[in-house]
Design a protein around this motif. Structure first.
Motif, short mmCIF file in Angstrom:
data_model
loop_
_atom_site.label_atom_id
_atom_site.label_comp_id
_atom_site.label_asym_id
_atom_site.label_seq_id
_atom_site.Cartn_x
_atom_site.Cartn_y
_atom_site.Cartn_z
N VAL A 85 0.82 -1.22 0.00
CA VAL A 85 0.00 0.00 0.00
C VAL A 85 0.85 1.27 0.00
CG1 VAL A 85 -2.02 -1.08 1.04
CG2 VAL A 85 -0.29 -0.05 2.51
N ALA A 86 2.14 1.14 -0.23
CA ALA A 86 3.01 2.31 -0.33
C ALA A 86 3.02 2.76 -1.79
CB ALA A 86 4.42 1.98 0.16
N TRP A 87 1.87 3.21 -2.28
CA TRP A 87 1.68 3.50 -3.70
C TRP A 87 2.64 4.54 -4.25
CZ3 TRP A 87 -3.13 3.90 -0.77
CH2 TRP A 87 -3.80 2.69 -0.72
N ALA A 88 2.97 5.53 -3.44
CA ALA A 88 3.88 6.58 -3.91
C ALA A 88 5.29 6.04 -4.18
CB ALA A 88 3.96 7.72 -2.89
N GLU A 89 5.59 4.88 -3.62
CA GLU A 89 6.92 4.29 -3.80
C GLU A 89 6.83 2.87 -4.36
OE1 GLU A 89 10.16 5.41 -3.57
OE2 GLU A 89 9.04 7.27 -3.67
N ASP A 90 5.84 2.63 -5.21
CA ASP A 90 5.70 1.32 -5.86
C ASP A 90 5.49 1.54 -7.35
OD1 ASP A 90 5.52 -1.36 -6.29
OD2 ASP A 90 3.48 -1.57 -5.49
N PRO A 91 6.47 1.30 -8.19
CA PRO A 91 7.79 0.76 -7.86
C PRO A 91 8.65 1.78 -7.11
CG PRO A 91 7.72 1.37 -10.17
CD PRO A 91 6.33 1.58 -9.62
N PRO A 92 9.65 1.29 -6.39
CA PRO A 92 10.49 2.20 -5.59
C PRO A 92 11.24 3.20 -6.46
CG PRO A 92 10.85 -0.10 -4.97
CD PRO A 92 10.02 -0.11 -6.22
N SER A 93 11.43 4.38 -5.90
CA SER A 93 12.25 5.39 -6.56
C SER A 93 13.69 4.93 -6.63
CB SER A 93 12.22 6.71 -5.77
OG SER A 93 10.94 7.28 -5.78
N MET A 94 14.38 5.36 -7.67
CA MET A 94 15.83 5.18 -7.75
C MET A 94 16.42 6.50 -7.25
SD MET A 94 16.03 3.21 -11.38
CE MET A 94 14.56 3.98 -12.07
N THR A 95 17.23 6.43 -6.22
CA THR A 95 17.72 7.66 -5.59
C THR A 95 19.23 7.64 -5.47
OG1 THR A 95 17.53 6.74 -3.35
CG2 THR A 95 15.62 7.94 -4.20
N ARG A 96 19.76 8.85 -5.39
CA ARG A 96 21.17 9.04 -5.07
C ARG A 96 21.25 10.30 -4.24
NH1 ARG A 96 23.72 5.18 -5.20
NH2 ARG A 96 23.19 4.73 -7.33
N ARG A 97 21.83 10.19 -3.07
CA ARG A 97 21.96 11.32 -2.15
C ARG A 97 23.41 11.78 -2.13
NH1 ARG A 97 18.15 8.03 -0.79
NH2 ARG A 97 16.19 8.78 0.11
N LEU A 117 22.37 18.77 1.34
CA LEU A 117 21.89 17.52 0.77
C LEU A 117 21.31 17.78 -0.61
CD1 LEU A 117 20.97 14.47 1.12
CD2 LEU A 117 18.76 15.43 1.76
N MET A 118 21.70 16.96 -1.57
CA MET A 118 21.04 16.96 -2.86
C MET A 118 20.55 15.54 -3.11
SD MET A 118 22.15 18.14 -6.70
CE MET A 118 23.37 16.89 -6.98
N LEU A 119 19.27 15.42 -3.37
CA LEU A 119 18.65 14.13 -3.65
C LEU A 119 18.26 14.09 -5.12
CD1 LEU A 119 17.20 11.42 -2.85
CD2 LEU A 119 15.18 12.82 -2.46
N PHE A 120 18.83 13.13 -5.84
CA PHE A 120 18.41 12.85 -7.22
C PHE A 120 17.44 11.69 -7.11
CE2 PHE A 120 18.65 10.10 -10.88
CZ PHE A 120 18.54 10.98 -11.95
N ARG A 121 16.28 11.83 -7.74
CA ARG A 121 15.24 10.80 -7.66
C ARG A 121 14.64 10.57 -9.03
NH1 ARG A 121 9.46 11.84 -4.89
NH2 ARG A 121 8.70 9.72 -4.79
N SER A 122 14.66 9.32 -9.45
CA SER A 122 14.10 8.94 -10.74
C SER A 122 13.00 7.93 -10.51
CB SER A 122 15.21 8.34 -11.61
OG SER A 122 14.68 7.87 -12.83
N ARG A 123 11.93 8.06 -11.30
CA ARG A 123 10.80 7.13 -11.17
C ARG A 123 10.42 6.63 -12.54
NH1 ARG A 123 8.12 6.00 -6.90
NH2 ARG A 123 6.26 5.83 -8.14
N GLY A 124 10.21 5.34 -12.64
CA GLY A 124 9.73 4.77 -13.88
C GLY A 124 10.75 4.80 -14.99
N ASP A 125 10.25 4.65 -16.23
CA ASP A 125 11.12 4.54 -17.40
C ASP A 125 11.08 5.78 -18.30
OD1 ASP A 125 11.78 1.95 -16.65
OD2 ASP A 125 10.04 1.12 -17.67
N GLY A 126 10.43 6.85 -17.85
CA GLY A 126 10.21 8.01 -18.70
C GLY A 126 11.38 8.95 -18.85
N GLY A 127 12.45 8.75 -18.08
CA GLY A 127 13.60 9.63 -18.21
C GLY A 127 13.48 10.92 -17.41
N THR A 128 12.40 11.08 -16.68
CA THR A 128 12.26 12.29 -15.87
C THR A 128 12.87 12.05 -14.49
OG1 THR A 128 10.08 11.64 -15.08
CG2 THR A 128 10.16 13.01 -17.07
N TYR A 129 13.22 13.13 -13.82
CA TYR A 129 13.79 13.00 -12.49
C TYR A 129 13.47 14.25 -11.68
CZ TYR A 129 17.43 15.93 -14.50
OH TYR A 129 18.10 16.96 -15.13
N ASP A 130 13.65 14.12 -10.38
CA ASP A 130 13.48 15.23 -9.44
C ASP A 130 14.82 15.52 -8.79
OD1 ASP A 130 10.67 15.14 -9.80
OD2 ASP A 130 10.48 13.64 -8.21
#
Length: 170
Positions: A85-97, A117-130
């Protein structure tokens, strides 16, 4: 920050640096239970909201925040990540801190550690990141010979987050 902070012994500086780097690695590798063990039982884990205001007015709202956790609520968040039920993290984010500019000041019962702190976060296969960037102020104290985080305050460098959710730990 005014003036130079008091210096700490090289051994302390290395221990704090290694602690923060190891903590980031635990989070980046999804080892959340081990990460949770780095906190004291009375931990305060907060991220107040930054606001854009004219000069002379407070730029941070301390009364509300992106999160305001204690040991129990951090534990709930960690346990939830292991469920379906952790929908916001399913699938899990790929992160680098990236933890940098570490400044250490001796305190009565440990150390006050400020870092960027700088957090790089990628989700899914779309090539976008935060990118989420901010300053962390930690109070570290020794418990049974190990450093532990007893307080963490994260001040993000954004008044509005560009990420869809904040389901990861900072």
């Amino acid at each position: 920050m005014t003036g130079l902070a008091p210096r700490v012994a090289l051994e302390v500086r290395l221990a704090v640096h290694d602690f923060l780097v190891d903590e980031a690695a635990l989070l980046d590798h999804g080892r959340f239970e081990e990460w949770l063990a780095l906190f004291t039982d009375d931990v305060e884990y907060t991220a107040p909201i930054r606001v854009t205001r004219k000069t002379g007015n407070p730029g941070v709202v301390e009364d509300i925040g992106w999160f305001d956790d204690n040991r129990a609520s951090l534990g709930l968040r960690v346990r939830r990540l292991a469920t379906d039920v952790a929908w916001a993290e399913d699938p899990p984010s790929m992160t680098r801190r990236f933890v940098t500019n570490i400044r250490i000041v001796p305190a009565e019962d440990g150390y006050v550690v400020t870092s960027n702190l700088m957090l790089f976060r990628s989700r899914g296969d779309g090539g976008t990141y935060d990118l989420v960037v901010g300053e962390r102020t930690d109070v570290l104290r020794e418990v049974d010979g190990d450093l532990k985080i007893s307080r963490r305050r994260i001040l993000l460098d954004q008044a509005s987050l560009g990420t869809k959710n904040l389901g990861v730990f900072l």
